[in-house]
Design a protein around this motif. Sequence first.
Motif, PDB file in Angstrom:
ATOM      1  N   UNK A  71       0.862  -1.186   0.000  1.00 24.40           N
ATOM      2  CA  UNK A  71       0.000   0.000   0.000  1.00 24.40           C
ATOM      3  C   UNK A  71       0.901   1.240   0.000  1.00 24.40           C
ATOM      4  N   UNK A  72       0.699   2.088  -1.010  1.00 22.82           N
ATOM      5  CA  UNK A  72       1.538   3.278  -1.153  1.00 22.82           C
ATOM      6  C   UNK A  72       2.910   2.987  -1.740  1.00 22.82           C
ATOM      7  N   UNK A  73       3.104   1.776  -2.263  1.00 23.31           N
ATOM      8  CA  UNK A  73       4.423   1.397  -2.781  1.00 23.31           C
ATOM      9  C   UNK A  73       4.315   0.572  -4.047  1.00 23.31           C
ATOM     10  N   UNK A  74       5.257  -0.317  -4.240  1.00 18.60           N
ATOM     11  CA  UNK A  74       5.367  -1.090  -5.479  1.00 18.60           C
ATOM     12  C   UNK A  74       4.501  -2.340  -5.457  1.00 18.60           C
ATOM     13  N   UNK A  75       4.323  -2.865  -6.659  1.00 20.16           N
ATOM     14  CA  UNK A  75       3.668  -4.164  -6.809  1.00 20.16           C
ATOM     15  C   UNK A  75       4.712  -5.143  -7.352  1.00 20.16           C
ATOM     16  N   UNK A  76       4.770  -6.313  -6.758  1.00 14.40           N
ATOM     17  CA  UNK A  76       5.753  -7.333  -7.155  1.00 14.40           C
ATOM     18  C   UNK A  76       4.994  -8.578  -7.584  1.00 14.40           C
ATOM     19  N   UNK A  77       5.450  -9.201  -8.685  1.00 10.35           N
ATOM     20  CA  UNK A  77       4.788 -10.448  -9.063  1.00 10.35           C
ATOM     21  C   UNK A  77       5.355 -11.587  -8.227  1.00 10.35           C
ATOM     22  N   UNK A  78       4.528 -12.593  -8.064  1.00 10.96           N
ATOM     23  CA  UNK A  78       4.884 -13.760  -7.255  1.00 10.96           C
ATOM     24  C   UNK A  78       4.773 -14.997  -8.124  1.00 10.96           C
ATOM     25  N   UNK A  79       5.796 -15.805  -8.131  1.00  6.84           N
ATOM     26  CA  UNK A  79       5.749 -17.120  -8.765  1.00  6.84           C
ATOM     27  C   UNK A  79       6.613 -18.073  -7.936  1.00  6.84           C
ATOM     28  N   UNK A  80       6.578 -19.368  -8.257  1.00  9.58           N
ATOM     29  CA  UNK A  80       7.383 -20.296  -7.471  1.00  9.58           C
ATOM     30  C   UNK A  80       8.836 -19.828  -7.412  1.00  9.58           C
ATOM     31  N   UNK A  81       9.373 -19.776  -6.211  1.00 12.94           N
ATOM     32  CA  UNK A  81      10.740 -19.294  -6.007  1.00 12.94           C
ATOM     33  C   UNK A  81      10.804 -17.871  -5.492  1.00 12.94           C
ATOM     34  N   UNK A  82       9.679 -17.136  -5.534  1.00 10.90           N
ATOM     35  CA  UNK A  82       9.672 -15.755  -5.014  1.00 10.90           C
ATOM     36  C   UNK A  82       9.591 -15.782  -3.489  1.00 10.90           C
ATOM     37  N   UNK A  83      10.455 -14.986  -2.881  1.00 14.71           N
ATOM     38  CA  UNK A  83      10.416 -14.771  -1.426  1.00 14.71           C
ATOM     39  C   UNK A  83      10.119 -13.305  -1.181  1.00 14.71           C
ATOM     40  N   UNK A  84       9.183 -13.030  -0.274  1.00 21.48           N
ATOM     41  CA  UNK A  84       9.104 -11.661   0.238  1.00 21.48           C
ATOM     42  C   UNK A  84       9.129 -11.699   1.756  1.00 21.48           C
ATOM     43  N   UNK A  85       9.782 -10.701   2.326  1.00 23.76           N
ATOM     44  CA  UNK A  85       9.948 -10.633   3.785  1.00 23.76           C
ATOM     45  C   UNK A  85       9.461  -9.262   4.224  1.00 23.76           C
ATOM     46  N   UNK A  86       8.446  -9.264   5.062  1.00 23.33           N
ATOM     47  CA  UNK A  86       7.817  -8.019   5.507  1.00 23.33           C
ATOM     48  C   UNK A  86       8.567  -7.518   6.739  1.00 23.33           C
ATOM     49  N   UNK A  87       9.776  -6.998   6.474  1.00 27.20           N
ATOM     50  CA  UNK A  87      10.627  -6.560   7.592  1.00 27.20           C
ATOM     51  C   UNK A  87      10.262  -5.164   8.070  1.00 27.20           C
TER      52      UNK A  87
END
Length: 127
Positions: A71-87
């Motif tokens: 929200x208020x930032x970027x959009x990232x695509x997700x596929x197998x192998x994608x990691x996101x960390x909500x630090x």
Amino acid sequence: MIVKHLNDVIDSKDDIDTKTWNARRLLLERDGMGFSLHDTIIKAGTETLIWYRHHVEAVYCIEGEGEIEVIGGRTYSIQPGTLYALDGHEKHLLRADSQLRMVCVFNPPLTGSEVHDEEGVYPLVQP
Ligand code: 9YT
């Protein structure tokens, strides 16, 4: 030592099913590891508002396609192998184009009963 199979969790009290996701919670606060570990399905065609104000979460996609919009930032695509960390406790929208299967790790660990409130927040449950 703790040894479990996903099949031990499916249909147990640690299998939490909501309109948009189904979290199979493999390790929880009571397991004493300092984090919780979940095998989570995000249902196809859904969008979920999520804001972990009290937790950090790492999410590793092992199946499916989707995207995360900060929200208020970027959009990232997700596929197998994608990691996101909500630090940074980012408030976000999680969208599943097809069914997503995600390995999720939370710190502090969830106790098991948490579901999102209307702002997408999990409460901090003190053991
Ligand atoms: C990826 C994500 O945060 N999905 C919502 C469910 C959560 N991971 C959980 O409780 O397992």
